[in-house]
Write a protein that holds these residues in place. Structure first.
Motif, PDB file in Angstrom:
ATOM      1  N   ILE A 108       0.532   8.218   1.233  1.00 16.10           N
ATOM      2  CA  ILE A 108      -0.132   7.723   2.439  1.00 16.10           C
ATOM      3  C   ILE A 108       0.809   7.745   3.632  1.00 16.10           C
ATOM      4  O   ILE A 108       0.469   8.232   4.703  1.00 16.10           O
ATOM      5  CB  ILE A 108      -0.658   6.288   2.214  1.00 16.10           C
ATOM      6  CG1 ILE A 108      -1.908   6.327   1.338  1.00 16.10           C
ATOM      7  CG2 ILE A 108      -0.994   5.614   3.539  1.00 16.10           C
ATOM      8  CD1 ILE A 108      -2.522   4.966   1.085  1.00 16.10           C
ATOM      9  N   VAL A 109       2.027   7.231   3.473  1.00 16.24           N
ATOM     10  CA  VAL A 109       2.906   7.048   4.633  1.00 16.24           C
ATOM     11  C   VAL A 109       3.674   8.301   5.028  1.00 16.24           C
ATOM     12  O   VAL A 109       4.309   8.326   6.064  1.00 16.24           O
ATOM     13  CB  VAL A 109       3.908   5.901   4.389  1.00 16.24           C
ATOM     14  CG1 VAL A 109       3.180   4.628   4.085  1.00 16.24           C
ATOM     15  CG2 VAL A 109       4.882   6.248   3.254  1.00 16.24           C
TER      16      VAL A 109
ATOM     17  N   THR B  16      -0.001   2.047   5.721  1.00 14.18           N
ATOM     18  CA  THR B  16      -1.411   1.978   6.116  1.00 14.18           C
ATOM     19  C   THR B  16      -1.916   3.347   6.530  1.00 14.18           C
ATOM     20  O   THR B  16      -1.212   4.106   7.215  1.00 14.18           O
ATOM     21  CB  THR B  16      -1.607   1.010   7.290  1.00 14.18           C
ATOM     22  OG1 THR B  16      -1.255  -0.315   6.880  1.00 14.18           O
ATOM     23  CG2 THR B  16      -3.059   0.996   7.759  1.00 14.18           C
ATOM     24  N   PHE B  17      -3.143   3.662   6.116  1.00 11.07           N
ATOM     25  CA  PHE B  17      -3.876   4.806   6.639  1.00 11.07           C
ATOM     26  C   PHE B  17      -4.978   4.277   7.544  1.00 11.07           C
ATOM     27  O   PHE B  17      -5.768   3.423   7.140  1.00 11.07           O
ATOM     28  CB  PHE B  17      -4.481   5.644   5.510  1.00 11.07           C
ATOM     29  CG  PHE B  17      -5.390   6.742   6.010  1.00 11.07           C
ATOM     30  CD1 PHE B  17      -4.864   7.911   6.518  1.00 11.07           C
ATOM     31  CD2 PHE B  17      -6.759   6.577   5.990  1.00 11.07           C
ATOM     32  CE1 PHE B  17      -5.690   8.919   6.988  1.00 11.07           C
ATOM     33  CE2 PHE B  17      -7.597   7.576   6.456  1.00 11.07           C
ATOM     34  CZ  PHE B  17      -7.063   8.751   6.955  1.00 11.07           C
TER      35      PHE B  17
ATOM     36  N   SER C 161      -1.268   7.562   9.846  1.00 13.82           N
ATOM     37  CA  SER C 161      -0.668   6.833   8.732  1.00 13.82           C
ATOM     38  C   SER C 161       0.693   6.323   9.164  1.00 13.82           C
ATOM     39  O   SER C 161       1.340   6.913  10.035  1.00 13.82           O
ATOM     40  CB  SER C 161      -0.531   7.714   7.492  1.00 13.82           C
ATOM     41  OG  SER C 161       0.283   8.831   7.756  1.00 13.82           O
TER      42      SER C 161
ATOM     43  N   ASN D 211      -8.690   0.278   8.388  1.00 19.53           N
ATOM     44  CA  ASN D 211      -7.318   0.373   7.901  1.00 19.53           C
ATOM     45  C   ASN D 211      -7.315   0.234   6.384  1.00 19.53           C
ATOM     46  O   ASN D 211      -7.798  -0.766   5.846  1.00 19.53           O
ATOM     47  CB  ASN D 211      -6.439  -0.722   8.501  1.00 19.53           C
ATOM     48  CG  ASN D 211      -6.221  -0.541   9.981  1.00 19.53           C
ATOM     49  OD1 ASN D 211      -6.146   0.580  10.469  1.00 19.53           O
ATOM     50  ND2 ASN D 211      -6.121  -1.638  10.716  1.00 19.53           N
TER      51      ASN D 211
END
Length: 416
Positions: A15-16, A79-80, A97, A398
């Motif tokens: 994700i990040v 977080t996306f 992201s 989010n």
């Protein structure tokens, strides 16, 4: 032990790793950007209620909580974000992201020590307007943000009362570009680039208190206070003629002017108070209110005439439920189920409209087999701003993921 964490780590970094610009909001133009950090994801999933002295999760909002940590703890969260922007003239979508925090906490008998890094705020926007009547196009871009490296210490005065303090060093760089060019074949125009290098210290104080209401119910309360602090900002403005290429890019032709200055950005004071009821390792229901003084900073080198600031306030309501944390028959009975709601007046006023932000939140804490560690998943569904007064309404989702890894460190060997 390491193999148990491979899949959660893969999910988190998938994700990040896409991008580190955590904002696409035009509201990130103002002040030090869009303040992204609203607590660890376990707390964000409860609407931001941070009143529990947790023994296996790091509460980065209240340094008094560090005294409650019983195991060496490492936490990381990302977080996306997916946002739809609505205005009176157009609709757009964006995805981002970001890495939200990285922290370690160490228990030391009645003390607890924590340190880490938080990308506190972010700037990231691209806005384009065309004045067909005057044959001019205007484009605005910005990126950067403010980071916070912190060191905090909590102390347990009694089993019911803890206090703590946290010192943070804030640093970051923000760059904004304003491009104007003629809607002709040559697309000649001008560009103004503003760069600000910021740094400064902040301090945060906290306290937590809990008491027995009856055999199965505890009362929890927490307060924090952050005094007003200053950021030193070294600024440079460059103005030059350009030939516009495409997609917010241009070729410099000739430098016209360079200006430098040093300004002070005042970060307003902030304090919070929260209370709640719950049963240890079973359930919690609580609420919290956060007040922040009126912002006194402007945009480093740019002052917008249609912008002013007011006192900010945030209301949070939320909690969690664990069916049976010690269950041997059902994994899902050991899962922590979280939910909440938050409402915030951000303190930003544009075109006489107060910018508000509210969201419904939820999530789960998934135990990692045979340990106190867990994988936390959460979601925020919210709205910020308004399409009135030529502004932008943001409808966002989010998706949050974090790891809380616990173990005993610094154990003295009994046998060599």
């Amino acid at each position: 032990m390491i193999r148990k964490f491979i899949l959660p780590l893969f999910l988190l970094f998938s994700i990040v790793s896409f991008a580190q610009n955590g904002s696409a909001s035009p509201y990130s133009f103002f002040g030090v950007g869009d303040v992204k950090f609203k607590g660890t994801h376990e707390i964000s999933a409860m609407g931001g209620v941070a009143i529990l002295p947790d023994s296996i999760h790091i509460n980065l909002q209240n340094p008094a909580s560090y005294a409650s940590i019983k195991l060496s703890t490492f936490t990381i969260g990302g977080t996306f974000n997916a946002t739809k922007f609505n205005s009176n003239t157009a609709n757009e979508k964006a995805q981002r992201s970001s890495l939200d925090y990285l922290a370690v906490a160490l228990p030391m008998k009645k003390f607890g020590l924590s340190f880490g890094l938080i990308p506190y705020s972010t700037v990231g926007y691209k806005v384009k307007t065309e004045d067909v009547a005057n044959n001019i196009s205007k484009q605005y871009t910005g990126d950067g943000g403010l980071n916070k490296a912190f060191l905090g210490l909590g102390y347990q005065i009694t089993p019911r009362l803890s206090i703590g303090t946290e010192l943070a060093y804030n640093f970051g760089r923000i760059e904004t570009n304003n491009i104007r060019y003629l809607l002709t074949a040559q697309k000649n125009g001008s560009q103004e680039t503003n760069v600000s290098e910021m740094s400064g210290l902040t301090i945060n104080f906290g306290a937590m208190y809990n008491a027995k209401v009856n055999k199965n119910t505890n009362f929890y309360s927490a307060i924090t206070f952050t005094p007003q602090s200053n950021l030193s900002s070294n600024n440079q403005r460059d103005i030059f003629s350009i030939r516009y290429v495409d997609d917010f890019t241009s070729i410099p032709i000739d430098y016209l002017d360079t200006q430098t200055s040093k300004t002070t950005i005042k970060l307003p004071s902030k304090y919070s108070f929260g209370v709640g009821l719950g049963q240890s390792k079973k359930w919690l229901v609580g609420s919290e209110v956060t007040f922040q003084g009126s912002n006194t900073f402007s945009n480093r080198l740019s002052v917008a005439n249609n912008v002013k600031y007011e006192n900010a306030v945030k209301y949070s309501l939320g909690g969690f439920y664990i069916p049976n944390y010690n269950s041997f028959t059902s994994y899902f009975k050991k899962v922590t189920y979280r939910g909440g709601f938050r409402y915030e007046n951000t303190g930003l006023v544009i075109n006489d409209e107060s910018i508000k932000d509210y969201a419904f939140t939820g999530g789960v804490g998934l135990p990692l087999g045979g340990t106190f560690s867990n994988l936390n998943l959460g979601v925020e569904i919210g709205r910020r701003g308004t399409a009135k007064a030529n502004l932008v309404e943001e409808n966002y989702v989010n998706v949050m993921i974090s790891l809380s890894l616990n173990d005993k460190w610094f154990v003295k060997r009994k046998y060599d």
